[in-house]
Scaffold this motif. Structure first.
Motif, PDB file in Angstrom:
ATOM      1  N   VAL A   1       9.215  72.088  99.562  1.00  0.00           N
ATOM      2  CA  VAL A   1      10.418  71.267  99.754  1.00  0.00           C
ATOM      3  C   VAL A   1      11.252  71.769 100.931  1.00  0.00           C
ATOM      4  O   VAL A   1      11.679  70.994 101.777  1.00  0.00           O
TER       5      VAL A   1
ATOM      6  N   ARG B   1      17.556  62.742  97.707  1.00  0.00           N
ATOM      7  CA  ARG B   1      16.822  63.972  98.031  1.00  0.00           C
ATOM      8  C   ARG B   1      17.668  64.883  98.912  1.00  0.00           C
ATOM      9  O   ARG B   1      17.565  66.095  98.839  1.00  0.00           O
ATOM     10  N   ARG B   2      18.489  64.297  99.747  1.00  0.00           N
ATOM     11  CA  ARG B   2      19.369  65.111 100.579  1.00  0.00           C
ATOM     12  C   ARG B   2      20.439  65.785  99.709  1.00  0.00           C
ATOM     13  O   ARG B   2      20.698  66.972  99.824  1.00  0.00           O
TER      14      ARG B   2
ATOM     15  N   MET C   1      18.766  73.260  88.200  1.00  0.00           N
ATOM     16  CA  MET C   1      18.948  73.122  86.757  1.00  0.00           C
ATOM     17  C   MET C   1      17.897  73.906  85.983  1.00  0.00           C
ATOM     18  O   MET C   1      16.742  73.988  86.386  1.00  0.00           O
TER      19      MET C   1
ATOM     20  N   GLY D   1       8.825  75.359  95.343  1.00  0.00           N
ATOM     21  CA  GLY D   1       9.922  74.614  95.968  1.00  0.00           C
ATOM     22  C   GLY D   1      10.208  75.076  97.390  1.00  0.00           C
ATOM     23  O   GLY D   1      10.241  74.263  98.320  1.00  0.00           O
TER      24      GLY D   1
ATOM     25  N   GLU E   1      16.514  56.821  97.063  1.00  0.00           N
ATOM     26  CA  GLU E   1      15.830  58.098  96.828  1.00  0.00           C
ATOM     27  C   GLU E   1      15.988  59.056  98.015  1.00  0.00           C
ATOM     28  O   GLU E   1      16.117  60.260  97.845  1.00  0.00           O
TER      29      GLU E   1
ATOM     30  N   MET F   1      22.127  66.169  87.742  1.00  0.00           N
ATOM     31  CA  MET F   1      20.835  66.534  88.340  1.00  0.00           C
ATOM     32  C   MET F   1      20.108  65.290  88.840  1.00  0.00           C
ATOM     33  O   MET F   1      19.008  65.391  89.351  1.00  0.00           O
TER      34      MET F   1
ATOM     35  N   MET G   1      15.736  77.902  95.334  1.00  0.00           N
ATOM     36  CA  MET G   1      16.110  76.761  96.159  1.00  0.00           C
ATOM     37  C   MET G   1      17.517  76.936  96.746  1.00  0.00           C
ATOM     38  O   MET G   1      18.006  76.053  97.448  1.00  0.00           O
TER      39      MET G   1
ATOM     40  N   ARG H   1      20.417  66.343  96.438  1.00  0.00           N
ATOM     41  CA  ARG H   1      19.907  67.200  95.371  1.00  0.00           C
ATOM     42  C   ARG H   1      19.730  68.652  95.803  1.00  0.00           C
ATOM     43  O   ARG H   1      19.646  69.542  94.962  1.00  0.00           O
ATOM     44  N   THR H   2      19.675  68.883  97.107  1.00  0.00           N
ATOM     45  CA  THR H   2      19.432  70.252  97.568  1.00  0.00           C
ATOM     46  C   THR H   2      20.501  71.216  97.091  1.00  0.00           C
ATOM     47  O   THR H   2      20.263  72.405  96.987  1.00  0.00           O
TER      48      THR H   2
END
Ligand SMILES: Nc1ncnc2c1ncn2[C@@H]1O[C@H](COP(=O)(O)OP(=O)(O)O)[C@@H](O)[C@H]1O
Ligand SMILES: [Mg+2]
Lengths: 222, 254
Positions: free
Chosen positions: B115, B83-84, B91, B111, B79, B48, B163, B86-87
């Protein structure tokens, strides 16, 4: 010795004192507004990633907290012109007291921020939130609630510290009372009235803070 | 879908994950079991990106997660890159971690709106659909403090799913719950397994549940996979001594 209270003088000086009260409220209000924002900036900067920034802000806050407010007021007023900045008593006064209380409020914010559970940060990351949204939408709203009592104490604190601004000629309550006293050779009435006015402003402020805290808690559904 | 390659993670001198090699296929449901402190949570947390790894690379959908390519070499990800990446990962936590100042619906919409940039209307539709799926649509306007643990966890699952992740991570999502409400949460996960093609990694102490729904079960010990196999292999015919010991200890506890 003459302890007799003069009502004639009381009514005569009342308008001037009320005018000065407005100035005191203005100084406290504007100074506090500066401190609310400045404190947040200091608090967030101390959590910023950049080590040197964190250190510098930390030391600056420590410095402000461990030196007298009067010194800081004098410093801004008399030293700034040497750097080419002519600041009026009002401007330098607000700047100094705002900065002073920024340092104290940053500690209050810091405590509030630290009280937010780590899981909240992790939940934000798990939905891929930006750092900015994480702070402003999730963390700060929660940090505010435990911070309100401390913020309230410093609101009363800044109000009681506004007389310090008289040293550079800001016409707030103390300055006005002092002038009145020296003009009439009587200090009993002006100083008593000033005490009463401060008391009457401080007292409801504490109650309002309690109310605000409860409102905030309810509003945030906590 | 997910690949750990020679991953090491330590806290100071303590090696929590040691030379871990671990693959999860697309659509696979993998359960992770093992004694407390064996690094199960840490595996999910590194995936994660809540923790950084000390060595090795983690890949998601064939792309490095922990690193990015720069001038032909892999360097630790920044970062923006994270962020790209993590999409595709979501979790759920043992302690739910819902946002206390938002209602169930707002938790789910946060989100998608902030986001993913969905409109409020789209986000609301998506969130309501998911709250319906987890059986929480009636409570959509309640704040977490008004919900039971099982209800909060179901909202947390909906929030993660909103998400649209490709990989879902569950870290002991029933451990903080009263026994009588565990079923409401496991039923939701069961539904995800049968009705969605999500890749899932689940750390759990519920052996029966793991046996029921997993494609594969991994037994962790000392930051490594001590043994893995299909549920019937691992629970029915464990090969390693430590696995046998752990399973019989767990059985006794029940
Ligand atoms: N932030 C941390 N700092 C130091 N040690 C940690 C930290 N997080 C976990 N650990 C240690 O790492 C080991 C593995 O932890 P964890 O992955 O949570 O195990 P598990 O989920 O299997 O119980 C434990 O010994 C734990 O004490
Ligand atoms: Mg764990």
């Amino acid at each position: 010795m003459n302890f007799e209270w003069s009502w004639t003088l009381t009514w005569e000086i009342m308008p001037r004192l009320l005018w000065a009260t407005a100035n005191t409220l203005l100084a406290a209000g504007a100074g506090y507004a500066i401190a609310l924002v400045g404190g947040l900036i200091f608090a967030l900067a101390q959590r910023a990633a950049l080590g040197p920034v964190r250190w510098a802000v930390r030391e600056f806050v420590e410095f402000i907290r461990s030196t007298p407010l009067v010194l800081q007021i004098f410093f801004v007023f008399y030293v700034a012109p040497q750097f080419g900045m002519q600041l009026s008593p009002w401007t330098s006064g607000l700047l100094a007291i705002g900065l002073h209380y920024s340092a104290y409020l940053s500690e209050v914010y810091r405590g509030g921020l630290e009280a937010v559970p780590r899981g909240q940060w992790e939940a934000c990351r798990a939905i891929n939130m930006s750092a900015r949204d994480t702070y402003f939408r999730i963390i700060i709203p929660q940090a505010l609630v435990p911070a309100v009592p401390g913020m309230g104490n410093y609101l009363v604190g800044i109000l009681k510290d506004t007389p310090m601004l008289s040293v550079i000629g800001v016409m707030e309550l103390m300055h006005a009372a002092n002038s009145i006293g020296s003009e009439h050779y009587r200090y009993l009435e002006p100083f008593t009235l000033v005490g009463l006015i401060f008391f009457l402003i401080s007292l409801p402020t504490a109650g309002l803070i309690k109310l605000l805290e409860r409102r905030l808690r309810l509003g945030l559904g906590l | 879908m997910v690949r750990f390659m020679n991953v090491n993670k330590s806290y100071g001198k303590l090696n929590v994950i040691e030379q871990l090699n671990f693959d999860v296929a697309e659509g696979e449901m993998v359960s992770i079991i093992g004694p407390s402190g064996s690094g199960k949570t840490t595996v999910l947390r590194t995936l994660m990106t809540l923790e950084t790894i000390n060595d090795g690379v983690i890949y998601v959908e064939g792309k490095p997660l922990t690193h990015m390519a720069k001038g032909g070499a892999l360097v630790p990800a920044d970062e923006r890159y994270l962020r790209r990446m993590r999409t595709s990962i979501g979790m759920c936590f043992q302690s739910f971690n819902l946002f206390p100042h938002m209602t169930a619906l707002q938790n789910c919409m946060e989100g998608p709106v902030q986001v993913l940039g969905l409109s409020k209307k789209e986000a609301r539709e998506r969130s309501e659909e998911l709250l319906h799926m987890v059986g929480m649509i009636d409570k959509r306007d309640q704040h977490p403090s008004r919900l039971s643990g099982g209800q909060q966890q179901r909202v947390a699952i909906a929030r993660a799913l909103a998400m649209r992740p490709k990989v879902m991570l569950f870290d002991e999502v029933t451990s903080a719950l009263d026994p009588e409400v565990i079923g409401e949460v496991t039923n939701v996960i069961r539904k995800l397994v049968t009705e969605h093609n999500l890749t899932m990694l689940m750390v759990t102490h519920q052996m029966g549940f793991a046996r029921d729904i997993s494609d594969r079960v991994c037994f962790f010990f000392g930051g490594k996979i001590e043994e893995q196999g299909t549920p019937s292999e691992l629970f029915g015919n464990p090969q390693r001594e430590r696995t046998k010991q752990f399973l019989s200890a767990v059985k006794e506890a029940i």
